[in-house]
Design a protein around this motif. Structure first.
Motif, PDB file in Angstrom:
ATOM      1  N   LEU A 135       0.826  -1.205   0.000  1.00 37.52           N
ATOM      2  CA  LEU A 135       0.000   0.000   0.000  1.00 37.52           C
ATOM      3  C   LEU A 135       0.866   1.262   0.000  1.00 37.52           C
ATOM      4  CD1 LEU A 135      -2.803  -0.944   2.557  1.00 37.52           C
ATOM      5  CD2 LEU A 135      -3.011  -0.764   0.080  1.00 37.52           C
ATOM      6  N   LEU A 136       1.973   1.225   0.739  1.00 38.09           N
ATOM      7  CA  LEU A 136       2.850   2.386   0.765  1.00 38.09           C
ATOM      8  C   LEU A 136       3.551   2.611  -0.567  1.00 38.09           C
ATOM      9  CD1 LEU A 136       4.480   1.957   4.303  1.00 38.09           C
ATOM     10  CD2 LEU A 136       2.724   3.605   3.638  1.00 38.09           C
ATOM     11  N   LEU A 137       3.884   1.515  -1.250  1.00 39.11           N
ATOM     12  CA  LEU A 137       4.602   1.637  -2.520  1.00 39.11           C
ATOM     13  C   LEU A 137       3.683   1.778  -3.715  1.00 39.11           C
ATOM     14  CD1 LEU A 137       7.365  -1.077  -1.948  1.00 39.11           C
ATOM     15  CD2 LEU A 137       7.611   1.412  -1.781  1.00 39.11           C
ATOM     16  N   ALA A 138       2.363   1.610  -3.514  1.00 40.11           N
ATOM     17  CA  ALA A 138       1.425   1.653  -4.645  1.00 40.11           C
ATOM     18  C   ALA A 138       1.526   2.943  -5.463  1.00 40.11           C
ATOM     19  CB  ALA A 138       0.000   1.446  -4.135  1.00 40.11           C
ATOM     20  N   PRO A 139       1.593   4.130  -4.834  1.00 39.00           N
ATOM     21  CA  PRO A 139       1.685   5.353  -5.651  1.00 39.00           C
ATOM     22  C   PRO A 139       2.962   5.428  -6.489  1.00 39.00           C
ATOM     23  CG  PRO A 139       1.034   5.861  -3.393  1.00 39.00           C
ATOM     24  CD  PRO A 139       1.487   4.443  -3.405  1.00 39.00           C
ATOM     25  N   PHE A 140       4.018   4.722  -6.049  1.00 38.96           N
ATOM     26  CA  PHE A 140       5.281   4.779  -6.787  1.00 38.96           C
ATOM     27  C   PHE A 140       5.358   3.689  -7.857  1.00 38.96           C
ATOM     28  CE2 PHE A 140       5.933   6.263  -2.434  1.00 38.96           C
ATOM     29  CZ  PHE A 140       6.426   7.540  -2.662  1.00 38.96           C
ATOM     30  N   LEU A 141       4.661   2.572  -7.617  1.00 39.44           N
ATOM     31  CA  LEU A 141       4.681   1.484  -8.594  1.00 39.44           C
ATOM     32  C   LEU A 141       3.664   1.702  -9.700  1.00 39.44           C
ATOM     33  CD1 LEU A 141       4.995  -1.550  -6.144  1.00 39.44           C
ATOM     34  CD2 LEU A 141       6.813  -0.400  -7.418  1.00 39.44           C
ATOM     35  N   ASP A 142       2.503   2.244  -9.363  1.00 39.30           N
ATOM     36  CA  ASP A 142       1.461   2.482 -10.356  1.00 39.30           C
ATOM     37  C   ASP A 142       1.428   3.967 -10.654  1.00 39.30           C
ATOM     38  OD1 ASP A 142      -0.659   2.343 -12.039  1.00 39.30           O
ATOM     39  OD2 ASP A 142      -2.166   1.961 -10.492  1.00 39.30           O
ATOM     40  N   THR A 143       2.216   4.387 -11.641  1.00 39.14           N
ATOM     41  CA  THR A 143       2.346   5.807 -11.984  1.00 39.14           C
ATOM     42  C   THR A 143       1.533   6.205 -13.195  1.00 39.14           C
ATOM     43  OG1 THR A 143       4.327   5.305 -13.279  1.00 39.14           O
ATOM     44  CG2 THR A 143       4.640   5.927 -10.964  1.00 39.14           C
ATOM     45  N   GLY A 144       0.649   5.324 -13.652  1.00 40.08           N
ATOM     46  CA  GLY A 144      -0.168   5.654 -14.815  1.00 40.08           C
ATOM     47  C   GLY A 144      -1.120   6.795 -14.536  1.00 40.08           C
ATOM     48  N   LYS A 145      -1.426   7.557 -15.558  1.00 41.47           N
ATOM     49  CA  LYS A 145      -2.324   8.697 -15.436  1.00 41.47           C
ATOM     50  C   LYS A 145      -3.773   8.332 -15.719  1.00 41.47           C
ATOM     51  CE  LYS A 145       1.284  12.036 -16.694  1.00 41.47           C
ATOM     52  NZ  LYS A 145       1.653  13.136 -17.609  1.00 41.47           N
ATOM     53  N   GLU A 146      -4.019   7.110 -16.124  1.00 44.53           N
ATOM     54  CA  GLU A 146      -5.376   6.689 -16.440  1.00 44.53           C
ATOM     55  C   GLU A 146      -6.201   6.543 -15.165  1.00 44.53           C
ATOM     56  OE1 GLU A 146      -8.534   6.283 -18.251  1.00 44.53           O
ATOM     57  OE2 GLU A 146      -6.776   6.281 -19.562  1.00 44.53           O
ATOM     58  N   ARG A 147      -7.421   7.083 -15.161  1.00 40.26           N
ATOM     59  CA  ARG A 147      -8.261   7.052 -13.978  1.00 40.26           C
ATOM     60  C   ARG A 147      -9.321   5.957 -14.045  1.00 40.26           C
ATOM     61  NH1 ARG A 147     -10.191  13.031 -12.531  1.00 40.26           N
ATOM     62  NH2 ARG A 147     -10.831  11.880 -10.656  1.00 40.26           N
ATOM     63  N   ARG A 148      -9.585   5.430 -15.218  1.00 41.04           N
ATOM     64  CA  ARG A 148     -10.587   4.369 -15.344  1.00 41.04           C
ATOM     65  C   ARG A 148     -10.001   3.060 -14.820  1.00 41.04           C
ATOM     66  NH1 ARG A 148     -10.778   7.648 -19.728  1.00 41.04           N
ATOM     67  NH2 ARG A 148     -12.813   8.558 -20.284  1.00 41.04           N
ATOM     68  N   PHE A 149     -10.744   2.413 -13.919  1.00 43.78           N
ATOM     69  CA  PHE A 149     -10.197   1.239 -13.245  1.00 43.78           C
ATOM     70  C   PHE A 149      -9.942   0.084 -14.206  1.00 43.78           C
ATOM     71  CE2 PHE A 149     -14.678   0.275 -13.303  1.00 43.78           C
ATOM     72  CZ  PHE A 149     -14.737  -1.102 -13.433  1.00 43.78           C
ATOM     73  N   TYR A 150     -10.766  -0.034 -15.266  1.00 36.80           N
ATOM     74  CA  TYR A 150     -10.569  -1.150 -16.190  1.00 36.80           C
ATOM     75  C   TYR A 150      -9.371  -0.937 -17.103  1.00 36.80           C
ATOM     76  CZ  TYR A 150     -13.395   2.080 -19.030  1.00 36.80           C
ATOM     77  OH  TYR A 150     -13.888   3.187 -19.656  1.00 36.80           O
ATOM     78  N   ARG A 151      -8.772   0.224 -17.073  1.00 33.43           N
ATOM     79  CA  ARG A 151      -7.552   0.461 -17.824  1.00 33.43           C
ATOM     80  C   ARG A 151      -6.317   0.419 -16.916  1.00 33.43           C
ATOM     81  NH1 ARG A 151      -8.846   5.086 -22.430  1.00 33.43           N
ATOM     82  NH2 ARG A 151     -10.543   3.928 -23.478  1.00 33.43           N
ATOM     83  N   ARG A 152      -6.516   0.020 -15.704  1.00 31.28           N
ATOM     84  CA  ARG A 152      -5.404  -0.187 -14.773  1.00 31.28           C
ATOM     85  C   ARG A 152      -5.538  -1.600 -14.227  1.00 31.28           C
ATOM     86  NH1 ARG A 152      -5.461   4.908 -10.780  1.00 31.28           N
ATOM     87  NH2 ARG A 152      -3.580   3.864 -10.055  1.00 31.28           N
ATOM     88  N   PRO A 153      -5.257  -2.598 -15.022  1.00 28.73           N
ATOM     89  CA  PRO A 153      -5.568  -3.990 -14.665  1.00 28.73           C
ATOM     90  C   PRO A 153      -4.844  -4.482 -13.414  1.00 28.73           C
ATOM     91  CG  PRO A 153      -4.136  -3.894 -16.584  1.00 28.73           C
ATOM     92  CD  PRO A 153      -4.573  -2.499 -16.323  1.00 28.73           C
ATOM     93  N   ILE A 154      -3.600  -4.096 -13.220  1.00 30.21           N
ATOM     94  CA  ILE A 154      -2.848  -4.616 -12.071  1.00 30.21           C
ATOM     95  C   ILE A 154      -3.425  -4.077 -10.762  1.00 30.21           C
ATOM     96  CG2 ILE A 154      -0.604  -4.693 -10.948  1.00 30.21           C
ATOM     97  CD1 ILE A 154       0.685  -4.589 -13.687  1.00 30.21           C
ATOM     98  N   ALA A 155      -3.574  -2.757 -10.670  1.00 29.17           N
ATOM     99  CA  ALA A 155      -4.110  -2.157  -9.447  1.00 29.17           C
ATOM    100  C   ALA A 155      -5.537  -2.617  -9.187  1.00 29.17           C
ATOM    101  CB  ALA A 155      -4.037  -0.637  -9.538  1.00 29.17           C
ATOM    102  N   SER A 156      -6.350  -2.661 -10.245  1.00 28.36           N
ATOM    103  CA  SER A 156      -7.745  -3.075 -10.073  1.00 28.36           C
ATOM    104  C   SER A 156      -7.838  -4.539  -9.665  1.00 28.36           C
ATOM    105  CB  SER A 156      -8.518  -2.849 -11.376  1.00 28.36           C
ATOM    106  OG  SER A 156      -8.504  -1.487 -11.741  1.00 28.36           O
TER     107      SER A 156
END
Length: 291
Positions: A121-142
């Motif tokens: 959780l602490l590293l999530a903002p640094f690992l997932d740096t994509g600018k896409e806000r739609r959850f289905y376009r961020r498959p790993i985080a979603s």
């Protein structure tokens, strides 16, 4: 651009191709540049947020007033109890019962796995740096989010199911079921169904005693009310539980802790005799919660 001398003419500013566009900070456009798509934060947007918050707060207050918080049954030190945490900790409770999170692996279960989870959780903002806000376009985080939710729901349901199975095996009835059965029983009898404790009213002892007339004649009703429930002063119902006749006579003659002035002279001026005051104190000493 050149314009004729006309004060009503709108001046239109245009770019100059001879001036190179800089790469520095460019101020963002004002919200008025997007009519119908944006609004001022203060007061338009903030006012709507406040209104929604007020509606939610009023709803919570209505629920709190209409349904008091349930009170548990009196504790029984000799009862057999199966400990279980609050519902929002059930998934952790069930997780710690897993083979590889307890026993010889308790350190792995309490520090290892939870450390990895919080570290992610602490590293999530640094690992997932994509600018896409739609959850289905961020498959790993979603995927991680849905996997975590599914695990929480599964562990919570498993913990509660096992707890009910253990309760049934030992012949115990959950407290929430007992409250529901008690509420249904009270509803059938026309009694209050809430679990809030109902204060038991203390009755007046010897209501027809002549001391009641002395009580009213001395002006005691101004502070203690005609029904002895109290007004500006405290209730005198049950006063005999804490004060005997002598203590009550002392309060009548000397007052009490600067909260009640001496009333002996007032009673004498109202026409009472020493015998009446003595009988009044004796009658008040009889006012006890249980007879």
């Amino acid at each position: 651009m050149a314009h004729e001398d006309n004060s009503k003419e709108k001046i239109v500013y245009v770019g100059d191709s001879r001036v190179r566009r800089g790469d520095g900070f460019i101020p963002p456009a004002d919200y008025t540049a997007y009519p119908g798509k944006s609004e001022a934060f203060i007061p338009n947007f903030l006012l709507k947020e406040w209104m929604v918050g007020v509606v939610v707060l009023v709803g919570i207050l209505v629920l709190t007033i209409s349904e008091p918080a349930p009170l548990g049954f009196p504790a029984n030190a000799g009862a057999t109890v199966i400990p279980v945490p609050d519902w929002y900790f059930l998934f952790l409770y069930q997780y710690l019962k897993l083979p590889y999170a307890s026993g010889d692996y308790i350190v792995l279960g309490t520090l290892g796995v939870t450390g990895v989870a919080f570290g992610s959780l602490l590293l999530a903002p640094f690992l997932d740096t994509g600018k896409e806000r739609r959850f289905y376009r961020r498959p790993i985080a979603s995927s991680l989010m849905f996997l975590s939710l599914a695990a929480i729901f599964y562990l919570t349901n498993t913990a509660w199911t096992e707890h009910k199975r253990e309760m049934a095996a030992t012949g115990q009835v959950p407290e929430d079921v007992q409250r529901e059965e008690k509420a249904a029983e009270n509803r059938a009898k026309g009694l209050p169904t809430g679990s809030a404790a109902q204060a038991k009213e203390i009755a007046i002892v010897d209501k027809n005693d002549p001391a009641m007339a002395s009580f009213q004649k001395a002006g005691c009703v101004a502070c203690h009310a005609a029904d002895l429930k109290g007004a500006a002063g405290p209730s005198l119902r049950g006063v005999g539980d804490t004060h005997d006749k002598e203590a009550i006579l002392t309060i009548i003659k000397e007052g009490s802790n600067n909260k009640m002035p001496p009333m002996y002279d007032t009673a004498i001026n109202a026409g009472l005799t020493d015998q009446d005051i003595n009988h009044l104190a004796e009658w008040l000493a009889k006012q006890k919660s249980e007879q």
